[in-house]
Design an enzyme around this catalytic site. Structure first.
Site, short mmCIF file in Angstrom:
data_model
loop_
_atom_site.label_atom_id
_atom_site.label_comp_id
_atom_site.label_asym_id
_atom_site.label_seq_id
_atom_site.Cartn_x
_atom_site.Cartn_y
_atom_site.Cartn_z
N SER A 19 40.36 37.50 44.47
CA SER A 19 41.18 37.22 43.63
C SER A 19 42.75 37.61 43.78
O SER A 19 43.03 36.94 44.77
CB SER A 19 41.00 38.26 42.22
N THR A 20 43.17 38.62 43.24
CA THR A 20 44.88 38.72 43.63
C THR A 20 45.08 38.87 44.91
O THR A 20 44.06 39.82 45.76
CB THR A 20 45.39 39.83 42.83
N HIS A 48 39.75 33.45 41.96
CA HIS A 48 40.28 33.53 40.71
C HIS A 48 41.34 32.72 40.58
O HIS A 48 42.56 33.29 41.09
CB HIS A 48 40.32 34.98 39.96
N MET A 67 41.97 42.31 41.30
CA MET A 67 42.00 43.27 39.96
C MET A 67 40.77 43.13 39.48
O MET A 67 39.71 42.46 39.61
CB MET A 67 42.95 42.74 39.24
N ASP A 99 34.79 42.35 39.02
CA ASP A 99 34.07 41.19 39.19
C ASP A 99 33.39 41.25 40.31
O ASP A 99 34.10 41.24 41.47
CB ASP A 99 34.68 39.95 39.07
#
Length: 354
Positions: free
Chosen positions: A171-172, A198, A292, A295
């Site tokens: 993600s991030t 994401h 973050m 997940d």
């Protein structure tokens, strides 16, 4: 979190500056210390106000957002969260991430309407995360200039079954990390890779095309019925979960669906990992990287329960050590490895035949 995060808002729209200020002011941990109407103004305001985080529009007069980023990062790196519109600035968003932006939030509209408030919770969480990002972990150099590191001196844990598939959740910091790792894998890499990254709708196809241009492997945004095959990297499309179906002839195909609806993310790392575990069993490697939240934690439990192996990115290289931490703390990680050594580790595992 005790320290108050000082934020500078940069946007050419007075209405957006007002709304972003109101949204961020909902958090007791955030203080908006100023605003700027374009990149040139932002450079001056940063010198004067010394903010901890900047929220940045990309399409502005005088000096647009990417040029601001290049100048600011060269002078003094600062965490930046881009706030942009996909259909007007998709390419700019990817360029902004290349230039050092930490993350981005998709504006729901370009109009001065209350719909802007829809991003309130997401924006607050991403600003709070950005305030704690070690900026030296954002690779802003061209991925083509990356030097392939020496292979790790520590041997990976023994994998009892030959690998057939690698799945990655990220993600991030993900766009930058994948642009570092995937181009280092050779054209003859013998395993397929599937990725949940994401990103808002409108970005995954564009990102896959860009990564494909940097890589010896084929990188695509997954489509219904795509064949899972060695040397192909499939990125789950934003807005759809990526799962797999194995036919009686042994061929595995991609399947996209909106369900389950009750997931925090669509696509979800958990959904990808669970499906891959059911199809590949002990022949699967799951890798949870920077991001973050949590997940991927439940998906890793599925992988482990089916005999597969789980690696997590080490905290030392994560932009945000959230997703990997949740897996480690649940006791599901077989090995923690820094981004620097991930490509060579995957190559060693894939070519060893274990």
């Amino acid at each position: 979190m005790s320290k108050i995060i000082r934020v500078l808002i940069v946007d050419d729209s007075a209405y957006v500056r007002k709304v972003v200020r109101q949204m961020l002011s909902r958090s007791p941990f955030i203080e908006v210390v100023g605003t700027a109407h374009d990149g040139k103004d932002a450079l001056e305001q940063i010198e004067k106000l010394k903010p901890d985080v900047v929220t940045l529009d990309l399409i502005m007069p005088e000096m647009e957002g990417v040029e601001f980023l290049k100048q600011q990062m060269a002078k003094h790196p600062i965490p930046v969260v881009v706030v942009s519109i996909a259909d007007e600035g998709g390419e700019r968003v990817l360029a902004a991430l290349d230039a050092g932006a930490v993350d981005f939030v998709q504006k729901p509209t370009a109009l001065a309407t209350d719909k802007m408030y829809d991003i309130s919770d997401e924006l607050i969480e991403k600003v709070k995360a950005a305030a704690h990002v070690p900026l030296n972990r954002l690779p802003v150099q061209s991925p083509s200039s990356v030097i392939v590191p020496e292979k790790p001196t520590v041997s990976p844990p023994v994998i009892s079954q030959a690998l057939e598939m690698i799945v990655i959740g990220i993600s991030t910091g993900g766009p930058q990390a994948l642009a570092y790792a995937i181009p280092q894998l050779p054209a003859d890499f013998p395993l397929p890779i599937a990725v949940v990254l994401h990103m808002p709708i409108g970005y995954t196809k564009m990102y896959a095309e860009r990564l494909n241009g940097l890589s010896a492997l084929e990188v695509i945004e997954a489509a219904e019925g795509d064949v899972v095959r060695p040397g192909r990297v499939m990125i789950a499309p934003a807005g759809r979960h990526l799962t797999f179906i194995r036919h009686v002839d042994g061929q595995v195909l991609a399947h996209l669906e909106a369900r389950p609806f009750d997931m925090l993310h669509r696509p979800s790392v958990d959904v990808l990992f669970q499906s891959a575990a059911e199809v590949y069993g002990p022949h699967l490697l799951g890798v949870v990287m920077t991001g973050m939240g949590s997940d991927g934690k439940q998906g890793c439990a599925w992988i482990k329960s089916h005999g597969g192996v789980v690696y997590t990115e080490d905290e030392s290289s994560c932009v945000v050590y959230g997703m990997p931490r949740s897996v480690v703390e649940a006791g599901l990680s077989d090995r923690r490895i820094s981004l620097q050594y991930l490509p060579s580790t995957l190559i060693n595992l894939a070519l060893s035949g274990v």
